[in-house]
Design a protein around this motif. Structure first.
Motif, short mmCIF file in Angstrom:
data_model
loop_
_atom_site.label_atom_id
_atom_site.label_comp_id
_atom_site.label_asym_id
_atom_site.label_seq_id
_atom_site.Cartn_x
_atom_site.Cartn_y
_atom_site.Cartn_z
N LYS A 158 0.86 -1.27 0.10
CA LYS A 158 0.05 -0.04 -0.05
C LYS A 158 1.00 1.24 -0.01
N VAL A 159 0.20 2.29 -0.66
CA VAL A 159 1.01 3.48 -0.84
C VAL A 159 -0.12 4.73 -0.10
N ILE A 160 0.45 5.38 0.72
CA ILE A 160 -0.45 6.20 1.27
C ILE A 160 0.00 7.85 1.03
N ARG A 161 -1.00 8.62 0.88
CA ARG A 161 -0.75 9.99 0.63
C ARG A 161 -1.60 10.65 1.41
N ARG A 162 -1.11 11.77 2.02
CA ARG A 162 -1.88 12.70 3.13
C ARG A 162 -1.42 14.02 2.79
N THR A 163 -2.44 14.74 2.60
CA THR A 163 -2.45 16.17 2.23
C THR A 163 -2.98 17.17 3.40
N GLY A 174 3.74 0.64 2.86
CA GLY A 174 3.86 -0.61 3.85
C GLY A 174 3.26 -1.80 3.33
N PHE A 175 3.08 -2.69 4.24
CA PHE A 175 2.55 -4.09 3.73
C PHE A 175 1.74 -4.79 4.71
N ASP A 176 0.57 -5.52 4.33
CA ASP A 176 -0.16 -6.24 5.14
C ASP A 176 -0.01 -7.75 4.75
N LEU A 177 -0.29 -8.86 5.58
CA LEU A 177 -0.10 -9.88 5.21
C LEU A 177 -1.42 -10.76 5.84
N GLY A 178 -2.22 -11.54 5.03
CA GLY A 178 -3.61 -12.11 5.48
C GLY A 178 -3.22 -13.65 5.38
N LEU A 179 -3.88 -14.59 6.10
CA LEU A 179 -3.99 -16.03 6.11
C LEU A 179 -5.58 -16.29 6.26
N GLN A 180 -5.75 -17.52 5.56
CA GLN A 180 -7.02 -18.22 6.10
C GLN A 180 -6.82 -19.65 5.65
N TRP A 181 -7.65 -20.20 6.59
CA TRP A 181 -7.67 -21.64 6.67
C TRP A 181 -9.42 -21.97 6.42
N ASP A 182 -9.62 -22.79 5.73
CA ASP A 182 -11.38 -23.12 5.50
C ASP A 182 -11.16 -24.85 5.82
N ARG A 183 -12.03 -25.13 6.43
CA ARG A 183 -12.47 -26.62 6.99
C ARG A 183 -13.64 -26.97 7.12
N ASP A 184 -14.45 -27.67 6.25
CA ASP A 184 -15.80 -27.92 6.43
C ASP A 184 -16.65 -26.50 6.17
N ASP A 185 -17.64 -26.51 7.45
CA ASP A 185 -18.03 -25.15 7.43
C ASP A 185 -17.43 -24.07 8.25
N TRP A 186 -16.19 -24.38 8.81
CA TRP A 186 -15.36 -23.37 9.43
C TRP A 186 -14.71 -22.49 8.80
N ASN A 187 -14.31 -21.32 9.21
CA ASN A 187 -13.42 -20.34 8.57
C ASN A 187 -12.46 -19.74 9.52
N PHE A 188 -11.09 -19.57 9.37
CA PHE A 188 -10.49 -19.10 10.20
C PHE A 188 -9.60 -18.03 9.67
N GLY A 189 -9.14 -17.10 10.02
CA GLY A 189 -8.55 -15.86 9.33
C GLY A 189 -7.61 -15.38 10.42
N LEU A 190 -6.53 -14.77 9.83
CA LEU A 190 -5.51 -13.91 10.47
C LEU A 190 -5.18 -12.71 9.54
N MET A 191 -5.34 -11.55 10.03
CA MET A 191 -4.60 -10.33 9.19
C MET A 191 -3.83 -9.40 10.14
N VAL A 192 -2.73 -9.33 9.35
CA VAL A 192 -1.66 -8.45 10.25
C VAL A 192 -1.29 -7.27 9.49
N ARG A 193 -1.79 -6.18 9.97
CA ARG A 193 -1.77 -4.83 9.04
C ARG A 193 -0.40 -4.29 9.66
#
Length: 355
Positions: A158-163, A174-193
């Motif tokens: 991401k590029v950020i511009r502020r005026t 900066g960078f963000d990293l996301g992970l997901q895991w899907d199993r049957d009807d369950w979903n798990f997620g992790l987002m690090v901003r």
């Protein structure tokens, strides 16, 4: 809007003082996107699987079957501030996808009265001008399935511009990293901003800045430092969908929003502070959606010094027909939190309708 120039000092005060990591920096990127997510108190890190994954968790982009576009608008502070978002994403192949997005949060037509009085002490209204202050974020996302079934990851650059009018402006990256895991009807997620921390470097117009200081007696004449650093934040989510039969479904989800510093969050330590969020969505034949959520749990200090628990209840509704989805959310129902309520609208288009 009628705002005098000294008000902009509060924006310039947001420019970092030194190289230290700040609690609150680039906060406009924490507001969120998509009225459907707002209706569920933004508890969507685990379940997001559409174009709006570019914001919530880029790993979810791998679920796209065709190109999608989305847009959102919201107003804050009695329509003083405008918040807009647009995104596009599409699959690259069966294993990967990409997306782009832009966010703008701005206040326009602020009156600059620093030159109202000329050098002779005369008031000249022709010397009043207007300026805008705005924050922009441009994001490029990439997602790919891992070789472990059900796992996928995504990355945001991401590029950020502020005026702030002619007074100051900055660029950030900066960078963000996301992970997901899907199993049957369950979903798990992790987002690090801001996983690598996000840097903003400011360029300050010294002459314009000093003209503001001269208009407000007693202000510090020193210029602020030119660099601010945004510390990482993390969100962990769990979601599950229940089949209620007759083509109706109920999805329940939860988030743990974490900051690695002590805040007013309901669970706060010197190491990490956690703000939970809960959301639910009723889906009738993939046509009508009804949503509710609770989030933003904070220990709010009152005028008398006592503290109370503040929280933010949200509701929302959505309609989908032939690949076009329109969503609405009302945030902070009943004014239970320190946040101001807002009416939020968004639209999402699946390009498969054109094929």
């Amino acid at each position: 809007m009628n705002k005098i120039a000294p008000w902009v000092l509060f924006w310039i005060a947001g420019v970092s003082f030194g190289q230290s990591v700040r609690k609150y920096s680039n906060e406009f990127l924490n507001i969120g996107v998509d009225a459907a997510a707002f209706g569920m108190a933004n508890a969507v890190v685990a379940q997001t699987q559409d174009v709006n994954s570019v914001y919530w968790n880029p790993a979810g982009l791998v679920h796209l079957e065709d190109g999608q576009a989305a847009a959102m608008h919201a107003s804050y502070f009695a329509n003083i501030a405008q918040y807009d978002y647009a995104a596009f994403a599409q699959p690259i192949d069966t294993e990967s996808a990409w997306g782009i997005s832009v966010i703008r949060f701005g206040v326009d037509d602020i009156l600059n009265t620093t030159q109202l009085i000329d050098s002779q002490g005369n008031i000249d209204y022709n010397r009043i001008s207007k300026f805008s202050t705005a924050d922009y974020a441009f994001t490029l996302s990439y997602a790919r399935k891992l070789k472990i079934p059900g796992f996928q990851y995504g990355i945001n650059a991401k590029v950020i511009r502020r005026t702030i009018g002619d007074f100051a402006n900055s660029w950030g990256f900066g960078f963000d990293l996301g992970l997901q895991w899907d199993r049957d009807d369950w979903n798990f997620g992790l987002m690090v901003r801001d996983i690598t921390t996000t840097y903003n470097v400011w360029a300050i117009n010294e002459e314009a800045f000093k003209s503001i200081q001269g208009a407000v007696a007693g202000q510090n004449q020193e210029l602020p430092e030119s660099t601010e650093i945004t510390a990482p934040k993390a969100q962990f989510g769990v979601s599950r969908e229940f089949d209620l039969h007759n083509e109706t479904f109920l999805r329940v989800s939860g988030n743990l929003n974490m900051q690695f510093t002590k805040t007013n969050d309901i669970l706060a330590t010197d190491v990490v502070s956690i703000d939970p969020a809960l959301g639910a969505e009723y889906n009738y034949t993939d046509l009508i959606f009804v949503r509710a959520g609770l989030g933003n749990f904070q220990n709010v200090t009152q005028i008398d010094g006592s503290r109370r628990l503040g929280f933010q209840p949200n509701i929302g509704i959505g309609f989908k027909y032939k690949g076009i989805q329109i969503d609405y959310a009302l945030t902070d129902l009943g004014d239970q939190s320190a946040a101001l309520y807002s009416n939020i609208f968004s639209v999402k288009v699946d390009f498969s309708i054109f094929r």
